[in-house]
Design an enzyme around this catalytic site. Structure first.
Site, PDB file in Angstrom:
ATOM      1  N   ASP A 120       6.284 -17.868  -9.844  1.00 13.49           N
ATOM      2  CA  ASP A 120       5.398 -18.790  -9.143  1.00 13.49           C
ATOM      3  C   ASP A 120       4.610 -18.011  -8.108  1.00 13.49           C
ATOM      4  O   ASP A 120       5.193 -17.287  -7.284  1.00 13.49           O
ATOM      5  CB  ASP A 120       6.208 -19.906  -8.475  1.00 13.49           C
ATOM      6  N   GLU A 204       1.566 -19.056 -13.951  1.00 13.10           N
ATOM      7  CA  GLU A 204       0.538 -20.092 -13.953  1.00 13.10           C
ATOM      8  C   GLU A 204      -0.833 -19.446 -14.096  1.00 13.10           C
ATOM      9  O   GLU A 204      -1.117 -18.426 -13.470  1.00 13.10           O
ATOM     10  CB  GLU A 204       0.600 -20.910 -12.663  1.00 13.10           C
ATOM     11  N   ASP A 292       9.034 -23.406  -4.013  1.00 11.23           N
ATOM     12  CA  ASP A 292       8.590 -22.288  -4.851  1.00 11.23           C
ATOM     13  C   ASP A 292       9.628 -21.913  -5.902  1.00 11.23           C
ATOM     14  O   ASP A 292       9.284 -21.613  -7.052  1.00 11.23           O
ATOM     15  CB  ASP A 292       8.268 -21.078  -3.969  1.00 11.23           C
TER      16      ASP A 292
END
Length: 308
Positions: A120, A204, A292
């Site tokens: 992340d 991501e 997170d």
């Protein structure tokens, strides 16, 4: 014109042609080509190997119209490889580098991923990992900010065209180069460790450029933090290091609600859309989550689902 390698001129002409084609095709995205100063910036040129015009022997390299030049070879070329092109560049600090593009046969067989990792993106720490310690990026730019500001202040007071301005400009360039080298070294070592220990890594697919822009009202200006940690560079390094070993980098859609989902029961908590919420308890199963770390675990599981 005769002093310059003909293929270097041909490559420069091709680059200019490509730049104008891009400009006329999309003027909003591509700027108009312009001349670069030979006194500042990053200077480089490319040339091609024709019938051994570029070759390596020991600690020397032969370049067209230049002759033999001493070099410190970073690593030996692959066996039975053919040199295609070389790019010679000079950094603003005055150092010269040569990048050699070679062609060789190498069959990489893809492997079935078994060990997955989710990353992340973290604004200040680079990333938070699902099954590893956080990156804890040392913020090299922020640590050198005061020295850099002092050096640039001195540079602004030097008279343009003077020898003292030239010397001070070199000091500023050396500082910038040191920060870039520290960042690159850190990112390569982190990427190498992760690639050696995992078969597939999920991240991501975020737009860093959009995040770097200042938002309305002056809130959430992340430009300096994003420029410092080098997330795009890190993902590029990860991608090619994984590809070399037949592994894969799985990019998750940027709209996937990784921070909102409880990784235990799957409940979606819309309250976590507020970035100030760093920890939360799941209303359904009662699990306590770090924002997170929970997002990294969800990214890992989504990457596992996509790869199945």
């Amino acid at each position: 014109m005769k002093e310059v390698d003909s293929l270097a001129l041909a490559n420069a002409q091709m680059n200019l042609n490509k730049a104008y084609n891009n400009f006329f095709r999309n003027r909003k995205h591509f700027g108009k080509p312009h001349f670069k100063s030979k006194k500042t910036g990053h200077c480089s040129y490319s040339t091609n190997n024709q019938k051994g015009s570029v070759r390596l022997e020991g600690n020397k390299v032969k370049l067209p119209k230049v002759g033999w030049v001493k070099l410190c070879l970073h690593r030996p070329l692959m066996e039975n490889s053919t040199i295609k092109t070389v790019t010679i560049s000079r950094t603003p600090s005055g150092k010269f580098y040569i990048s050699i593009l070679v062609e060789y046969e190498n069959q990489i067989l893809p492997i079935m991923p078994k060990k997955f990792l989710g990353l992340d993106f973290a604004m200040h720490g680079l990333y938070v990992a699902s099954d590893e310690d956080d990156a804890n990026y040392p913020n090299f730019l922020r640590k050198t900010e005061k020295r850099l500001a002092q050096a640039q202040r001195k540079l602004s007071k030097r008279q343009k065209g003077s020898h003292n301005r030239e010397k001070q400009g070199l000091r500023v360039a050396v500082l910038h180069e040191k920060i870039a080298n520290q960042r690159r070294d850190f990112l390569h070592k982190k990427a190498r460790y992760l690639v050696d220990h995992y078969d597939a890594i999920g991240i991501e697919d975020i737009r860093v450029k959009a995040m770097a822009k200042r938002k309305k009202g002056g809130k959430f200006s992340f430009g300096k933090s994003l420029a410092d940690n080098g997330w795009n560079m890190f993902t590029n390094i990860l991608e090619y290091k994984l590809a070399w070993q037949g592994k894969q980098l799985v990019k998750i859609d940027k709209w996937y609600p990784s921070s909102q989902l409880c990784h235990v029961c799957g409940f979606q908590n819309d309250a976590t859309k507020d970035l100030s919420v760093r920890e939360w308890d799941c209303p359904k199963c009662g699990s306590h989550h770090n924002r997170d770390k929970n997002a990294a675990i969800n990214i890992r599981e989504e990457a596992r689902r996509i790869s199945a």
